[in-house]
Design a protein around this motif. Structure first.
Motif, PDB file in Angstrom:
ATOM      1  N   GLU A 127      11.619  -7.372  16.301  1.00  0.00           N
ATOM      2  CA  GLU A 127      10.361  -7.883  16.860  1.00  0.00           C
ATOM      3  C   GLU A 127       9.365  -6.749  17.075  1.00  0.00           C
ATOM      4  OE1 GLU A 127      11.635 -10.157  20.288  1.00  0.00           O
ATOM      5  OE2 GLU A 127      10.747 -11.952  19.367  1.00  0.00           O
ATOM      6  N   LYS A 128       9.900  -5.620  17.514  1.00  0.00           N
ATOM      7  CA  LYS A 128       9.034  -4.483  17.761  1.00  0.00           C
ATOM      8  C   LYS A 128       8.371  -4.020  16.452  1.00  0.00           C
ATOM      9  CE  LYS A 128       9.216   0.157  19.438  1.00  0.00           C
ATOM     10  NZ  LYS A 128       7.782   0.225  19.518  1.00  0.00           N
ATOM     11  N   MET A 129       9.205  -3.967  15.401  1.00  0.00           N
ATOM     12  CA  MET A 129       8.674  -3.568  14.089  1.00  0.00           C
ATOM     13  C   MET A 129       7.574  -4.519  13.648  1.00  0.00           C
ATOM     14  SD  MET A 129      11.686  -2.592  11.526  1.00  0.00           S
ATOM     15  CE  MET A 129      13.108  -1.771  12.088  1.00  0.00           C
ATOM     16  N   ILE A 130       7.846  -5.800  13.833  1.00  0.00           N
ATOM     17  CA  ILE A 130       6.870  -6.796  13.395  1.00  0.00           C
ATOM     18  C   ILE A 130       5.576  -6.656  14.193  1.00  0.00           C
ATOM     19  CG2 ILE A 130       6.424  -9.277  13.438  1.00  0.00           C
ATOM     20  CD1 ILE A 130       9.388  -9.593  12.606  1.00  0.00           C
ATOM     21  N   ASP A 131       5.719  -6.379  15.470  1.00  0.00           N
ATOM     22  CA  ASP A 131       4.523  -6.151  16.280  1.00  0.00           C
ATOM     23  C   ASP A 131       3.711  -4.980  15.738  1.00  0.00           C
ATOM     24  OD1 ASP A 131       5.056  -8.242  17.859  1.00  0.00           O
ATOM     25  OD2 ASP A 131       5.921  -7.081  19.524  1.00  0.00           O
ATOM     26  N   GLU A 132       4.448  -3.917  15.377  1.00  0.00           N
ATOM     27  CA  GLU A 132       3.765  -2.730  14.833  1.00  0.00           C
ATOM     28  C   GLU A 132       3.005  -3.077  13.563  1.00  0.00           C
ATOM     29  OE1 GLU A 132       4.357   0.917  15.094  1.00  0.00           O
ATOM     30  OE2 GLU A 132       5.373   0.875  17.035  1.00  0.00           O
ATOM     31  N   TYR A 133       3.715  -3.793  12.684  1.00  0.00           N
ATOM     32  CA  TYR A 133       3.090  -4.204  11.428  1.00  0.00           C
ATOM     33  C   TYR A 133       1.810  -4.975  11.677  1.00  0.00           C
ATOM     34  CZ  TYR A 133       6.794  -3.092   8.092  1.00  0.00           C
ATOM     35  OH  TYR A 133       7.675  -2.456   7.276  1.00  0.00           O
ATOM     36  N   LEU A 134       1.949  -5.945  12.594  1.00  0.00           N
ATOM     37  CA  LEU A 134       0.796  -6.813  12.857  1.00  0.00           C
ATOM     38  C   LEU A 134      -0.371  -6.015  13.422  1.00  0.00           C
ATOM     39  CD1 LEU A 134       2.189 -10.172  14.219  1.00  0.00           C
ATOM     40  CD2 LEU A 134       0.700  -9.819  12.255  1.00  0.00           C
ATOM     41  N   ALA A 135      -0.029  -5.147  14.370  1.00  0.00           N
ATOM     42  CA  ALA A 135      -1.086  -4.341  14.978  1.00  0.00           C
ATOM     43  C   ALA A 135      -1.754  -3.470  13.927  1.00  0.00           C
ATOM     44  CB  ALA A 135      -0.488  -3.476  16.079  1.00  0.00           C
ATOM     45  N   PHE A 136      -0.924  -2.914  13.069  1.00  0.00           N
ATOM     46  CA  PHE A 136      -1.453  -2.058  12.002  1.00  0.00           C
ATOM     47  C   PHE A 136      -2.350  -2.851  11.052  1.00  0.00           C
ATOM     48  CE2 PHE A 136      -0.473  -0.453   7.616  1.00  0.00           C
ATOM     49  CZ  PHE A 136      -1.387   0.569   7.661  1.00  0.00           C
ATOM     50  N   ALA A 137      -1.833  -4.016  10.636  1.00  0.00           N
ATOM     51  CA  ALA A 137      -2.580  -4.854   9.706  1.00  0.00           C
ATOM     52  C   ALA A 137      -3.913  -5.267  10.317  1.00  0.00           C
ATOM     53  CB  ALA A 137      -1.766  -6.082   9.332  1.00  0.00           C
ATOM     54  N   ARG A 138      -3.906  -5.571  11.603  1.00  0.00           N
ATOM     55  CA  ARG A 138      -5.146  -5.974  12.260  1.00  0.00           C
ATOM     56  C   ARG A 138      -6.131  -4.816  12.294  1.00  0.00           C
ATOM     57  NH1 ARG A 138      -2.301  -7.917  16.735  1.00  0.00           N
ATOM     58  NH2 ARG A 138      -1.377  -9.843  15.991  1.00  0.00           N
ATOM     59  N   GLY A 139      -5.631  -3.638  12.619  1.00  0.00           N
ATOM     60  CA  GLY A 139      -6.495  -2.467  12.695  1.00  0.00           C
ATOM     61  C   GLY A 139      -7.101  -2.130  11.343  1.00  0.00           C
ATOM     62  N   GLN A 140      -6.288  -2.253  10.317  1.00  0.00           N
ATOM     63  CA  GLN A 140      -6.686  -1.857   8.975  1.00  0.00           C
ATOM     64  C   GLN A 140      -7.605  -2.905   8.358  1.00  0.00           C
ATOM     65  OE1 GLN A 140      -6.237   1.026   8.267  1.00  0.00           O
ATOM     66  NE2 GLN A 140      -5.814   1.247   6.131  1.00  0.00           N
ATOM     67  N   GLY A 141      -7.478  -4.131   8.828  1.00  0.00           N
ATOM     68  CA  GLY A 141      -8.149  -5.271   8.198  1.00  0.00           C
ATOM     69  C   GLY A 141      -9.647  -5.209   8.156  1.00  0.00           C
ATOM     70  N   ALA A 142     -10.289  -6.172   8.792  1.00  0.00           N
ATOM     71  CA  ALA A 142     -11.724  -6.361   8.591  1.00  0.00           C
ATOM     72  C   ALA A 142     -12.572  -5.373   9.380  1.00  0.00           C
ATOM     73  CB  ALA A 142     -12.089  -7.787   8.985  1.00  0.00           C
ATOM     74  N   GLU A 143     -11.937  -4.463  10.119  1.00  0.00           N
ATOM     75  CA  GLU A 143     -12.740  -3.604  10.984  1.00  0.00           C
ATOM     76  C   GLU A 143     -13.705  -2.722  10.183  1.00  0.00           C
ATOM     77  OE1 GLU A 143     -10.452  -0.965  13.394  1.00  0.00           O
ATOM     78  OE2 GLU A 143     -12.020  -0.826  14.901  1.00  0.00           O
ATOM     79  N   ALA A 144     -14.950  -2.707  10.646  1.00  0.00           N
ATOM     80  CA  ALA A 144     -15.960  -1.920   9.933  1.00  0.00           C
ATOM     81  C   ALA A 144     -16.208  -0.619  10.691  1.00  0.00           C
ATOM     82  CB  ALA A 144     -17.252  -2.710   9.848  1.00  0.00           C
ATOM     83  N   PRO A 145     -16.534   0.470   9.956  1.00  0.00           N
ATOM     84  CA  PRO A 145     -16.805   1.726  10.648  1.00  0.00           C
ATOM     85  C   PRO A 145     -18.125   1.641  11.426  1.00  0.00           C
ATOM     86  CG  PRO A 145     -16.634   2.028   8.256  1.00  0.00           C
ATOM     87  CD  PRO A 145     -16.706   0.565   8.515  1.00  0.00           C
ATOM     88  N   VAL A 146     -18.112   2.104  12.658  1.00  0.00           N
ATOM     89  CA  VAL A 146     -19.337   2.178  13.471  1.00  0.00           C
ATOM     90  C   VAL A 146     -19.375   3.553  14.124  1.00  0.00           C
ATOM     91  CG1 VAL A 146     -19.622  -0.274  13.998  1.00  0.00           C
ATOM     92  CG2 VAL A 146     -18.058   1.101  15.365  1.00  0.00           C
ATOM     93  N   PRO A 147     -20.560   4.027  14.489  1.00  0.00           N
ATOM     94  CA  PRO A 147     -20.608   5.324  15.177  1.00  0.00           C
ATOM     95  C   PRO A 147     -19.829   5.244  16.483  1.00  0.00           C
ATOM     96  CG  PRO A 147     -22.801   4.625  14.502  1.00  0.00           C
ATOM     97  CD  PRO A 147     -21.892   3.455  14.280  1.00  0.00           C
ATOM     98  N   VAL A 148     -18.870   6.156  16.618  1.00  0.00           N
ATOM     99  CA  VAL A 148     -17.984   6.102  17.780  1.00  0.00           C
ATOM    100  C   VAL A 148     -18.015   7.448  18.488  1.00  0.00           C
ATOM    101  CG1 VAL A 148     -15.569   5.960  18.480  1.00  0.00           C
ATOM    102  CG2 VAL A 148     -16.433   4.419  16.726  1.00  0.00           C
TER     103      VAL A 148
END
Ligand code: ATP
Ligand code: MG
Length: 447
Positions: free
Chosen positions: A287-308
């Protein structure tokens, strides 16, 4: 093989396309002008000077001979006046005079050489030439039997202005041609620069940069190929992320079902307690691995670069680690704002800091600008990683000996994900031994 020495020619050649193209244009032009100028000087200039010298010499000797032929005062007066009127030659006769023993030095100029040469061809009697007078005249003094004939002839009789016009035209056209070349070259180089900038932005994960093919057909072709490639890579990443998210998500349902069944089994067969506990801990790990995957996939997904504001982001991560009980020190000097995918970068930093907190006691986080990049280093004083494993730990699911820390079993994805995020921003993560013997992880992001 002998080590390659950087040749002088190569070190002198400019690196940029603009200066190279300009050189390719200018070198032949300068060479051509040099050759033309040389031929002009060699032939034309020599011939013209010689003709002028012969002309002036002819006039002078004509005056001299006429005076010798008609030595009476009235004829002499007439001859001298005629010379002044018709030949611009001022001649004065000094009866009984002699030439000084030493002649004025010749200036070494073409004019002097030619005149001296022409006069010596015609005269066997002594003469002096002085071209260095202040009054724009040349003085020629000839010693006759009865005295000295002093002649002043305007210097311009020995001078052709074509040389100045020629040089002026040559330099003028060179300047105009260079200006035109610079103007057009700039316009040609611009699209290549834009293509390079777009490729660089894409490498840094800033693919939203507006870019249209422009310029010469080859450059348009390269630009179109780049846009195609950019699209393909973006689609590929999207596909991979979607699949990862889908698979991880779908795995959760059967896992939940297994967990339920195990709970029921425990009630039905209390004697199998230990086996069931083992199974449950395996499931928790999955379950922990799957959580990691999901979190990673979400982060990598549609997020657009913005000035941070990177410092604020690091601050949040460090604060989170301190809440978890880590002794983390943060040191950062200047404000660093750059385009980033904030959630992904936060995840990347969290993974590094979590590792450090898990393995070490005291953690130092530094952020600073290094040239055209930002470096965030996370140092701990734990056991570190042996040099031969420094690259392996980036592999997914790769973990060092669990016996080092039996209380915790990670998925082995932390560093793999962190590096993926860094590279997605055009940067990278490197590991090395820290000063205190632990691990130092350095995240490098281009500005
Ligand atoms: N700061 C560190 N000091 C010593 N060893 C480390 C450190 N960071 C990572 N490692 C070693 O590298 C391995 C891989 O790290 P990684 O972060 O990828 O996985 P993990 O921490 O085991 O699991 P996860 O991060 O997915 O929970 C770890 O198992 C650990 O053995
Ligand atoms: Mg980890």
């Amino acid at each position: 093989m002998a080590p390659a020495r950087p040749s002088l020619l190569r070190s002198l050649t400019p690196k940029g396309l603009f200066w190279r193209s300009l050189l390719i244009l200018l070198i032949p032009m300068v060479l051509l002008q040099g050759v033309v100028a040389y031929i002009f000087f060699e032939r034309h200039w020599d011939t013209v000077s010689r003709r002028l010298a012969l002309g002036l010499t002819g006039d002078i000797i004509y005056v001299m001979r006429t005076m010798q032929k008609y030595p009476e005062d009235e004829f002499r007066e007439w001859t001298l006046r005629a010379a002044h009127r018709e030949m611009q030659i001022d001649a004065v006769f000094e009866a009984g005079a002699k030439l000084p023993a030493t002649a004025p030095k010749l200036s070494g100029r073409n004019m002097d050489r030619m005149l001296h040469h022409a006069l010596s061809e015609r005269l066997v009697i002594p003469f002096h030439i002085d071209t260095r007078r202040d009054d724009r005249n040349i003085s020629i003094r000839i010693e006759l039997q009865e005295g000295v004939l002093n002649i002043l002839a305007p210097r311009k009789r020995m001078f052709s202005t074509t040389i100045y016009i020629f040089v002026l035209w040559m330099v003028g056209t060179a300047v105009v041609v260079t200006a035109i070349a610079i103007f057009f070259l700039r316009n040609q180089i611009q699209p290549i620069r834009r293509l390079a900038a777009a490729a660089e932005a894409f490498g840094k994960g800033r693919s939203e940069v507006e870019f249209k093919p422009a310029g010469a057909s080859e450059i348009r072709q390269a630009a179109a190929a780049f846009i195609d490639m950019r699209g393909r890579i973006a689609r590929h990443i999207d596909q991979r992320t979607e699949m990862l998210a889908g698979v991880s998500h779908d795995l959760r349902t059967p896992l939940t079902r297994i967990k339920l069944h195990l709970a029921m089994l425990r009630e039905a067969t209390p004697e199998a307690g230990t086996e069931i506990s083992d199974l449950e801990s395996d499931i928790a790990e999955m379950e922990k691995m799957i959580d990691e995957y999901l979190a990673f996939a979400r982060g990598q997904g549609a997020e657009a670069p913005v000035p941070v504001d990177l410092l604020a982001l690091i601050g949040e991560v460090v604060e989170g680690a301190r809440h978890g009980g880590g002794a983390v020190r943060l040191e950062a000097v200047e404000a660093l704002t750059l385009p980033l995918r904030p959630n992904a970068i936060k995840r990347c930093l969290t993974n590094l800091v979590d590792n450090a907190v898990r393995h070490g006691e005291h953690i130092d986080v530094h952020a600073r600008r290094v040239g055209e990049a930002v470096e965030v280093s996370v140092e701990d004083d734990g056991p570190g990683i042996p040099p031969e494993s420094l690259e392996d730990v980036f592999k997914p699911f790769y973990r060092l000996d669990d016996s080092r820390n039996p209380n915790y079993a990670g998925a082995g994805l932390g560093l793999a994900i962190a590096r993926d995020v860094a590279r997605g921003h055009g940067g990278d993560i490197v590991l090395r031994k820290s000063d205190s013997g632990g691990l130092c992880a350095i995240l490098r992001l281009p500005l």
